[in-house]
Design a protein around this motif. Structure first.
Motif, mmCIF file in Angstrom:
data_model
loop_
_atom_site.group_PDB
_atom_site.id
_atom_site.type_symbol
_atom_site.label_atom_id
_atom_site.label_comp_id
_atom_site.label_asym_id
_atom_site.label_seq_id
_atom_site.Cartn_x
_atom_site.Cartn_y
_atom_site.Cartn_z
ATOM 1 N N THR A 112 6.904 4.485 -0.714
ATOM 2 C CA THR A 112 7.262 3.091 -0.517
ATOM 3 C C THR A 112 6.017 2.263 -0.221
ATOM 4 N N SER A 145 -4.341 -1.073 4.161
ATOM 5 C CA SER A 145 -4.703 0.161 4.851
ATOM 6 C C SER A 145 -5.096 1.281 3.899
ATOM 7 N N THR A 159 -1.320 6.254 3.316
ATOM 8 C CA THR A 159 -1.397 7.424 4.181
ATOM 9 C C THR A 159 -0.625 8.571 3.563
ATOM 10 N N CYS A 169 2.663 4.566 0.578
ATOM 11 C CA CYS A 169 2.911 5.331 1.789
ATOM 12 C C CYS A 169 3.875 6.456 1.399
ATOM 13 N N SER A 190 0.839 -1.201 0.000
ATOM 14 C CA SER A 190 0.000 0.000 0.000
ATOM 15 C C SER A 190 0.867 1.241 0.000
ATOM 16 N N ASP A 247 3.873 -0.016 2.053
ATOM 17 C CA ASP A 247 3.749 -0.347 3.465
ATOM 18 C C ASP A 247 3.265 -1.797 3.529
ATOM 19 N N ASP A 248 4.086 -2.690 4.057
ATOM 20 C CA ASP A 248 3.773 -4.123 4.045
ATOM 21 C C ASP A 248 2.499 -4.462 4.799
ATOM 22 N N ALA A 249 2.021 -3.520 5.631
ATOM 23 C CA ALA A 249 0.829 -3.786 6.432
ATOM 24 C C ALA A 249 -0.382 -4.171 5.586
#
Ligand SMILES: Nc1ncnc2c1ncn2[C@@H]1O[C@H](COP(=O)(O)OP(=O)(O)OP(=O)(O)O)[C@@H](O)[C@H]1O
Ligand SMILES: [Mg+2]
Length: 368
Positions: free
Chosen positions: A356, A363, A366, A300, A298, A358-360
Protein backbone atom coordinates in the motif's frame (compact mmCIF):
# COMPACT_ATOMS: atom_id res chain seq x y z
CA UNK A 1 14.66 -8.87 -13.75
CA UNK A 2 16.24 -8.48 -17.18
CA UNK A 3 18.95 -6.43 -15.46
CA UNK A 4 19.53 -9.18 -12.90
CA UNK A 5 20.07 -11.66 -15.74
CA UNK A 6 22.40 -9.20 -17.50
CA UNK A 7 24.44 -8.76 -14.32
CA UNK A 8 24.89 -12.55 -14.07
CA UNK A 9 26.27 -12.71 -17.60
CA UNK A 10 28.37 -9.53 -17.13
CA UNK A 11 26.49 -7.75 -19.90
CA UNK A 12 26.99 -3.99 -19.43
CA UNK A 13 23.48 -2.59 -19.57
CA UNK A 14 22.22 0.94 -20.19
CA UNK A 15 18.64 1.53 -19.14
CA UNK A 16 16.40 4.21 -20.63
CA UNK A 17 13.62 5.07 -18.19
CA UNK A 18 12.02 8.40 -17.29
CA UNK A 19 12.22 7.90 -13.52
CA UNK A 20 15.38 8.62 -11.52
CA UNK A 21 15.96 5.67 -9.17
CA UNK A 22 13.73 3.33 -11.20
CA UNK A 23 14.02 -0.39 -10.32
CA UNK A 24 15.97 -1.29 -13.47
CA UNK A 25 18.61 1.36 -12.71
CA UNK A 26 19.80 -0.62 -9.68
CA UNK A 27 21.05 -3.43 -11.93
CA UNK A 28 22.38 -1.32 -14.81
CA UNK A 29 25.80 0.12 -15.52
CA UNK A 30 24.17 3.34 -16.74
CA UNK A 31 20.74 4.89 -16.46
CA UNK A 32 19.71 7.44 -19.05
CA UNK A 33 16.80 9.42 -17.64
CA UNK A 34 14.39 9.93 -20.50
CA UNK A 35 11.26 8.65 -22.09
CA UNK A 36 11.24 5.59 -24.34
CA UNK A 37 8.45 7.29 -26.32
CA UNK A 38 10.72 10.29 -27.08
CA UNK A 39 12.55 9.97 -30.42
CA UNK A 40 15.63 11.93 -29.33
CA UNK A 41 15.97 10.13 -26.00
CA UNK A 42 15.83 6.71 -27.71
CA UNK A 43 18.41 7.78 -30.31
CA UNK A 44 20.72 9.24 -27.64
CA UNK A 45 20.59 6.16 -25.40
CA UNK A 46 20.62 3.62 -28.24
CA UNK A 47 23.34 5.05 -30.45
CA UNK A 48 26.03 4.14 -27.90
CA UNK A 49 24.84 0.51 -27.71
CA UNK A 50 25.74 -2.58 -29.71
CA UNK A 51 22.34 -4.16 -29.13
CA UNK A 52 19.03 -2.53 -28.23
CA UNK A 53 16.03 -4.35 -26.84
CA UNK A 54 12.79 -3.47 -25.06
CA UNK A 55 10.86 -4.79 -22.11
CA UNK A 56 7.86 -2.62 -22.81
CA UNK A 57 6.62 -2.47 -26.38
CA UNK A 58 5.21 1.06 -26.36
CA UNK A 59 8.48 2.58 -27.58
CA UNK A 60 9.15 5.13 -30.31
CA UNK A 61 9.52 2.74 -33.26
CA UNK A 62 10.74 5.45 -35.69
CA UNK A 63 13.77 5.91 -33.43
CA UNK A 64 14.38 2.16 -33.34
CA UNK A 65 14.23 2.03 -37.15
CA UNK A 66 16.78 4.86 -37.35
CA UNK A 67 19.11 3.09 -34.90
CA UNK A 68 18.91 -0.06 -37.03
CA UNK A 69 19.73 2.02 -40.13
CA UNK A 70 22.84 3.28 -38.32
CA UNK A 71 23.96 -0.30 -37.70
CA UNK A 72 22.74 -0.96 -34.15
CA UNK A 73 21.26 -4.45 -33.72
CA UNK A 74 17.65 -3.80 -32.64
CA UNK A 75 15.70 -6.86 -31.38
CA UNK A 76 12.77 -7.09 -31.69
CA UNK A 77 12.83 -4.88 -34.78
CA UNK A 78 10.86 -1.67 -35.29
CA UNK A 79 8.81 -3.53 -37.93
CA UNK A 80 7.87 -6.31 -35.51
CA UNK A 81 6.89 -3.80 -32.83
CA UNK A 82 4.86 -1.69 -35.26
CA UNK A 83 2.77 -4.74 -36.23
CA UNK A 84 2.38 -6.06 -32.70
CA UNK A 85 1.56 -2.64 -31.19
CA UNK A 86 -1.42 -2.24 -33.50
CA UNK A 87 -3.64 -5.10 -32.35
CA UNK A 88 -5.65 -4.99 -35.57
CA UNK A 89 -2.52 -5.14 -37.76
CA UNK A 90 -1.33 -8.02 -35.59
CA UNK A 91 -4.63 -9.88 -36.11
CA UNK A 92 -4.37 -9.34 -39.87
CA UNK A 93 -0.75 -10.51 -40.04
CA UNK A 94 -1.56 -13.68 -38.08
CA UNK A 95 -4.62 -14.40 -40.23
CA UNK A 96 -2.54 -13.97 -43.42
CA UNK A 97 -0.01 -16.46 -42.05
CA UNK A 98 -2.79 -18.98 -41.35
CA UNK A 99 -2.40 -18.76 -37.57
CA UNK A 100 -5.82 -19.47 -35.99
CA UNK A 101 -7.52 -16.63 -34.08
CA UNK A 102 -11.01 -15.31 -33.34
CA UNK A 103 -13.06 -13.78 -36.17
CA UNK A 104 -12.62 -9.99 -36.22
CA UNK A 105 -13.80 -6.87 -38.00
CA UNK A 106 -12.37 -3.35 -38.16
CA UNK A 107 -14.65 -0.59 -36.85
CA UNK A 108 -14.72 2.66 -38.75
CA UNK A 109 -18.13 3.85 -37.57
CA UNK A 110 -20.50 2.71 -34.83
CA UNK A 111 -23.00 1.30 -37.32
CA UNK A 112 -20.37 -1.26 -38.43
CA UNK A 113 -20.92 -3.07 -35.15
CA UNK A 114 -24.43 -3.98 -36.25
CA UNK A 115 -22.92 -6.23 -38.92
CA UNK A 116 -21.09 -8.33 -36.34
CA UNK A 117 -22.60 -11.10 -34.17
CA UNK A 118 -23.03 -10.12 -30.53
CA UNK A 119 -21.87 -10.61 -27.86
CA UNK A 120 -18.47 -9.48 -29.10
CA UNK A 121 -15.31 -8.02 -27.62
CA UNK A 122 -14.29 -4.49 -28.55
CA UNK A 123 -10.56 -3.83 -28.44
CA UNK A 124 -8.59 -0.63 -28.86
CA UNK A 125 -5.95 -0.94 -31.56
CA UNK A 126 -3.26 0.90 -29.58
CA UNK A 127 -1.93 1.18 -26.06
CA UNK A 128 -4.07 -1.39 -24.22
CA UNK A 129 -2.62 -3.45 -21.40
CA UNK A 130 -3.80 -5.27 -18.27
CA UNK A 131 -7.32 -5.45 -19.67
CA UNK A 132 -7.58 -1.69 -20.29
CA UNK A 133 -8.63 -1.33 -23.89
CA UNK A 134 -10.86 -4.43 -23.82
CA UNK A 135 -14.65 -4.29 -23.37
CA UNK A 136 -17.49 -6.73 -23.76
CA UNK A 137 -20.30 -5.63 -26.08
CA UNK A 138 -23.52 -7.47 -25.21
CA UNK A 139 -25.89 -5.35 -27.17
CA UNK A 140 -25.96 -2.04 -28.96
CA UNK A 141 -28.53 0.43 -27.71
CA UNK A 142 -30.34 3.08 -29.77
CA UNK A 143 -27.44 5.54 -29.44
CA UNK A 144 -25.10 3.07 -31.18
CA UNK A 145 -22.29 4.13 -28.84
CA UNK A 146 -19.69 1.44 -28.06
CA UNK A 147 -17.92 1.20 -24.68
CA UNK A 148 -14.46 2.27 -25.91
CA UNK A 149 -13.60 5.34 -27.92
CA UNK A 150 -10.60 5.52 -30.24
CA UNK A 151 -9.50 3.35 -33.20
CA UNK A 152 -10.79 -0.14 -32.42
CA UNK A 153 -12.09 -3.43 -33.80
CA UNK A 154 -14.49 -6.16 -32.77
CA UNK A 155 -13.75 -9.82 -32.34
CA UNK A 156 -15.98 -12.76 -31.56
CA UNK A 157 -16.59 -13.41 -27.86
CA UNK A 158 -15.20 -16.91 -27.32
CA UNK A 159 -16.31 -19.43 -24.72
CA UNK A 160 -12.84 -19.82 -23.30
CA UNK A 161 -12.09 -23.10 -21.51
CA UNK A 162 -8.66 -21.92 -20.44
CA UNK A 163 -5.98 -19.38 -21.31
CA UNK A 164 -2.41 -20.39 -21.97
CA UNK A 165 0.84 -18.57 -22.58
CA UNK A 166 3.68 -20.08 -24.55
CA UNK A 167 7.08 -18.42 -24.36
CA UNK A 168 8.96 -18.56 -27.65
CA UNK A 169 12.60 -17.51 -27.85
CA UNK A 170 13.89 -16.80 -31.35
CA UNK A 171 17.36 -15.63 -32.30
CA UNK A 172 18.31 -13.37 -35.22
CA UNK A 173 19.41 -16.36 -37.30
CA UNK A 174 16.07 -18.11 -36.81
CA UNK A 175 16.89 -20.59 -34.02
CA UNK A 176 13.78 -21.18 -31.88
CA UNK A 177 12.99 -22.79 -28.53
CA UNK A 178 9.59 -22.90 -26.85
CA UNK A 179 8.63 -23.44 -23.21
CA UNK A 180 5.86 -25.86 -22.25
CA UNK A 181 2.54 -23.93 -21.90
CA UNK A 182 1.69 -22.06 -18.70
CA UNK A 183 -1.93 -21.68 -17.66
CA UNK A 184 -3.13 -18.14 -16.98
CA UNK A 185 -5.96 -18.06 -14.48
CA UNK A 186 -7.81 -14.83 -15.22
CA UNK A 187 -9.85 -12.55 -13.00
CA UNK A 188 -13.10 -12.51 -15.01
CA UNK A 189 -14.00 -8.96 -13.92
CA UNK A 190 -10.66 -7.21 -14.33
CA UNK A 191 -9.39 -9.25 -17.34
CA UNK A 192 -6.18 -9.47 -15.30
CA UNK A 193 -4.11 -12.55 -14.63
CA UNK A 194 -4.64 -13.64 -11.02
CA UNK A 195 -2.39 -16.73 -11.03
CA UNK A 196 -0.12 -18.61 -13.42
CA UNK A 197 0.15 -22.39 -13.14
CA UNK A 198 2.85 -24.60 -14.55
CA UNK A 199 2.34 -27.13 -16.00
CA UNK A 200 -0.98 -26.19 -17.56
CA UNK A 201 -3.85 -28.63 -17.00
CA UNK A 202 -4.15 -29.66 -20.66
CA UNK A 203 -3.65 -32.80 -22.73
CA UNK A 204 -0.34 -33.38 -24.46
CA UNK A 205 -2.13 -32.94 -27.82
CA UNK A 206 -3.29 -29.43 -26.82
CA UNK A 207 0.18 -28.61 -25.47
CA UNK A 208 1.76 -29.64 -28.76
CA UNK A 209 -0.75 -27.63 -30.78
CA UNK A 210 -0.22 -24.59 -28.52
CA UNK A 211 3.54 -24.74 -29.05
CA UNK A 212 3.18 -25.14 -32.81
CA UNK A 213 0.80 -22.16 -33.10
CA UNK A 214 2.87 -19.95 -30.79
CA UNK A 215 5.98 -20.58 -32.83
CA UNK A 216 4.12 -19.84 -36.08
CA UNK A 217 2.78 -16.59 -34.58
CA UNK A 218 6.25 -15.33 -33.61
CA UNK A 219 7.63 -16.30 -37.01
CA UNK A 220 4.73 -14.46 -38.70
CA UNK A 221 5.78 -11.17 -37.06
CA UNK A 222 9.52 -11.84 -37.48
CA UNK A 223 10.06 -11.63 -33.72
CA UNK A 224 13.56 -11.88 -32.22
CA UNK A 225 13.98 -12.29 -28.47
CA UNK A 226 11.53 -13.85 -26.01
CA UNK A 227 7.89 -13.41 -26.99
CA UNK A 228 4.89 -14.56 -24.98
CA UNK A 229 2.01 -15.80 -27.08
CA UNK A 230 -1.31 -15.64 -25.23
CA UNK A 231 -3.66 -18.41 -26.36
CA UNK A 232 -7.28 -19.39 -25.86
CA UNK A 233 -8.34 -23.03 -25.57
CA UNK A 234 -11.93 -23.41 -26.75
CA UNK A 235 -14.11 -26.56 -26.69
CA UNK A 236 -11.30 -28.27 -24.80
CA UNK A 237 -9.28 -28.93 -27.91
CA UNK A 238 -8.87 -26.10 -30.40
CA UNK A 239 -6.28 -23.42 -29.77
CA UNK A 240 -6.50 -19.80 -30.98
CA UNK A 241 -4.03 -16.94 -30.61
CA UNK A 242 -5.17 -14.03 -28.46
CA UNK A 243 -2.13 -11.80 -28.76
CA UNK A 244 1.65 -11.65 -28.82
CA UNK A 245 3.68 -9.78 -26.22
CA UNK A 246 7.05 -9.04 -27.86
CA UNK A 247 9.09 -9.31 -24.65
CA UNK A 248 9.44 -11.30 -21.43
CA UNK A 249 6.00 -11.50 -19.87
CA UNK A 250 4.17 -11.72 -16.54
CA UNK A 251 3.18 -15.31 -17.35
CA UNK A 252 6.87 -16.27 -17.54
CA UNK A 253 8.04 -14.90 -14.20
CA UNK A 254 7.85 -18.38 -12.72
CA UNK A 255 10.61 -19.54 -15.10
CA UNK A 256 13.08 -17.86 -12.70
CA UNK A 257 12.66 -20.79 -10.32
CA UNK A 258 10.73 -23.39 -12.32
CA UNK A 259 12.77 -23.62 -15.54
CA UNK A 260 16.30 -24.54 -16.46
CA UNK A 261 16.72 -21.13 -18.17
CA UNK A 262 14.59 -18.18 -17.04
CA UNK A 263 12.82 -15.98 -19.59
CA UNK A 264 15.04 -12.96 -18.90
CA UNK A 265 18.34 -14.74 -19.46
CA UNK A 266 16.76 -16.47 -22.45
CA UNK A 267 15.77 -13.10 -23.89
CA UNK A 268 19.34 -11.81 -23.52
CA UNK A 269 20.73 -14.97 -25.09
CA UNK A 270 18.39 -14.56 -28.06
CA UNK A 271 19.04 -10.86 -28.71
CA UNK A 272 22.81 -11.22 -28.18
CA UNK A 273 23.05 -14.19 -30.55
CA UNK A 274 24.24 -16.59 -27.81
CA UNK A 275 23.21 -20.27 -27.65
CA UNK A 276 19.59 -20.57 -26.46
CA UNK A 277 19.11 -22.32 -23.10
CA UNK A 278 17.18 -25.41 -22.10
CA UNK A 279 13.47 -24.83 -21.44
CA UNK A 280 13.13 -27.98 -19.32
CA UNK A 281 10.83 -27.78 -16.27
CA UNK A 282 12.61 -28.00 -12.92
CA UNK A 283 9.50 -28.00 -10.75
CA UNK A 284 5.76 -27.45 -10.93
CA UNK A 285 5.06 -23.88 -9.81
CA UNK A 286 2.39 -21.25 -9.24
CA UNK A 287 2.93 -17.50 -9.53
CA UNK A 288 0.79 -14.73 -8.05
CA UNK A 289 1.20 -11.00 -8.51
CA UNK A 290 1.48 -8.66 -5.55
CA UNK A 291 -0.65 -5.69 -6.51
CA UNK A 292 -0.89 -2.32 -4.77
CA UNK A 293 -4.06 -1.48 -2.86
CA UNK A 294 -5.40 1.49 -0.93
CA UNK A 295 -3.72 4.87 -0.96
CA UNK A 296 -1.10 6.04 -3.44
CA UNK A 297 2.25 6.85 -1.85
CA UNK A 298 5.65 5.46 -0.89
CA UNK A 299 5.52 1.69 -1.18
CA UNK A 300 4.98 -0.08 2.11
CA UNK A 301 4.96 -3.90 2.32
CA UNK A 302 3.09 -5.76 5.04
CA UNK A 303 2.78 -9.48 5.73
CA UNK A 304 5.77 -10.58 3.64
CA UNK A 305 6.92 -12.85 6.52
CA UNK A 306 4.12 -15.20 5.47
CA UNK A 307 5.79 -15.63 2.08
CA UNK A 308 9.29 -15.94 3.49
CA UNK A 309 8.19 -18.69 5.85
CA UNK A 310 6.31 -20.71 3.20
CA UNK A 311 8.09 -23.84 1.96
CA UNK A 312 9.04 -23.43 -1.69
CA UNK A 313 7.98 -19.77 -1.89
CA UNK A 314 10.12 -17.09 -3.54
CA UNK A 315 9.46 -13.40 -2.95
CA UNK A 316 10.13 -10.79 -5.62
CA UNK A 317 9.64 -7.11 -4.73
CA UNK A 318 10.32 -4.84 -7.66
CA UNK A 319 11.46 -1.79 -5.75
CA UNK A 320 8.96 0.56 -7.37
CA UNK A 321 8.97 3.58 -5.06
CA UNK A 322 5.30 4.42 -5.40
CA UNK A 323 2.42 2.05 -4.75
CA UNK A 324 -0.93 2.66 -6.41
CA UNK A 325 -4.14 0.64 -6.36
CA UNK A 326 -3.86 -1.99 -9.11
CA UNK A 327 -0.14 -1.45 -9.79
CA UNK A 328 2.01 -4.59 -10.00
CA UNK A 329 4.54 -4.21 -7.17
CA UNK A 330 6.03 -7.70 -7.04
CA UNK A 331 5.18 -11.37 -7.32
CA UNK A 332 5.61 -14.66 -5.52
CA UNK A 333 6.35 -18.05 -6.99
CA UNK A 334 5.76 -21.26 -5.06
CA UNK A 335 7.51 -24.42 -6.29
CA UNK A 336 6.14 -27.71 -4.98
CA UNK A 337 6.14 -31.30 -6.15
CA UNK A 338 2.32 -31.16 -6.27
CA UNK A 339 0.77 -28.36 -8.35
CA UNK A 340 -2.46 -28.04 -6.33
CA UNK A 341 -0.36 -27.85 -3.17
CA UNK A 342 1.63 -25.03 -4.75
CA UNK A 343 -1.58 -23.25 -5.82
CA UNK A 344 -3.03 -23.37 -2.29
CA UNK A 345 0.22 -22.22 -0.69
CA UNK A 346 0.61 -19.37 -3.20
CA UNK A 347 -2.96 -18.21 -2.63
CA UNK A 348 -2.47 -18.25 1.17
CA UNK A 349 0.85 -16.44 1.03
CA UNK A 350 -0.35 -13.80 -1.44
CA UNK A 351 -3.48 -13.15 0.63
CA UNK A 352 -1.30 -12.39 3.65
CA UNK A 353 0.60 -9.64 1.85
CA UNK A 354 -0.59 -6.08 1.52
CA UNK A 355 1.27 -3.49 -0.53
CA UNK A 356 0.00 0.00 0.00
CA UNK A 357 1.00 3.64 -0.32
CA UNK A 358 2.22 5.17 2.89
CA UNK A 359 0.85 8.74 2.82
CA UNK A 360 3.83 9.93 4.86
CA UNK A 361 5.51 10.61 1.52
CA UNK A 362 9.25 10.62 0.83
CA UNK A 363 10.33 7.92 3.32
CA UNK A 364 11.35 5.63 0.46
CA UNK A 365 9.41 2.59 1.60
CA UNK A 366 9.87 -0.01 4.29
CA UNK A 367 10.09 -3.75 4.29
CA UNK A 368 8.13 -5.20 7.14
N1 LIG B 1 -12.30 -12.67 -27.99
C1 LIG B 1 -12.35 -12.88 -26.68
N2 LIG B 1 -13.26 -13.73 -26.16
C2 LIG B 1 -13.32 -13.94 -24.81
N3 LIG B 1 -12.52 -13.34 -23.90
C3 LIG B 1 -11.59 -12.46 -24.37
C4 LIG B 1 -11.46 -12.20 -25.76
N4 LIG B 1 -10.46 -11.29 -25.92
C5 LIG B 1 -9.98 -11.03 -24.68
N5 LIG B 1 -10.65 -11.71 -23.74
C6 LIG B 1 -10.38 -11.66 -22.28
O1 LIG B 1 -9.81 -10.40 -21.93
C7 LIG B 1 -8.44 -10.54 -21.49
C8 LIG B 1 -7.59 -9.36 -21.93
O2 LIG B 1 -7.57 -9.28 -23.34
P1 LIG B 1 -6.23 -8.89 -24.12
O3 LIG B 1 -5.17 -9.85 -23.77
O4 LIG B 1 -6.54 -8.73 -25.55
O5 LIG B 1 -5.98 -7.45 -23.49
P2 LIG B 1 -4.73 -6.74 -22.85
O6 LIG B 1 -5.22 -5.44 -22.34
O7 LIG B 1 -3.63 -6.74 -23.82
O8 LIG B 1 -4.37 -7.63 -21.65
P3 LIG B 1 -2.96 -7.95 -20.98
O9 LIG B 1 -2.10 -6.73 -21.00
O10 LIG B 1 -3.38 -8.34 -19.60
O11 LIG B 1 -2.42 -9.09 -21.76
C9 LIG B 1 -8.00 -11.89 -22.07
O12 LIG B 1 -6.91 -12.43 -21.36
C10 LIG B 1 -9.31 -12.70 -21.93
O13 LIG B 1 -9.50 -13.12 -20.61
MG1 LIG C 1 -3.43 -10.00 -23.07
Amino acid sequence: MLGQAAARLDVPLTVLDPMPGCPAATTALRHEVGSFTDYDAVIAAGSRADVVTVEIEHVDTAALAELARRGVAVHPSAQTLAVVNDKLAQRRRLAEAGVPGPRFMELSGSQDAEKFDLPAVQKLRYGGYDGRGVALVDRIDHTGVLPLSGPSYLEEKLEVASELAVLVARSGDGRVVTYPPFEMVMDPELHLVSAVKYPAGISSAVALEASRIARAAVEAVGGVGVHAVELFVVDDHSVLVNEIAPRPHNSGHLTIEASETDQFEQHLRAVLGLPLGSTRMRSPAVMRNLVGSGAEGSACYMGTDAVLSTEGAHLHLYGKRTSRAGRKMGHITVCREDLEDAAAAAARAAAAVRVTGDDAGESGGTNG
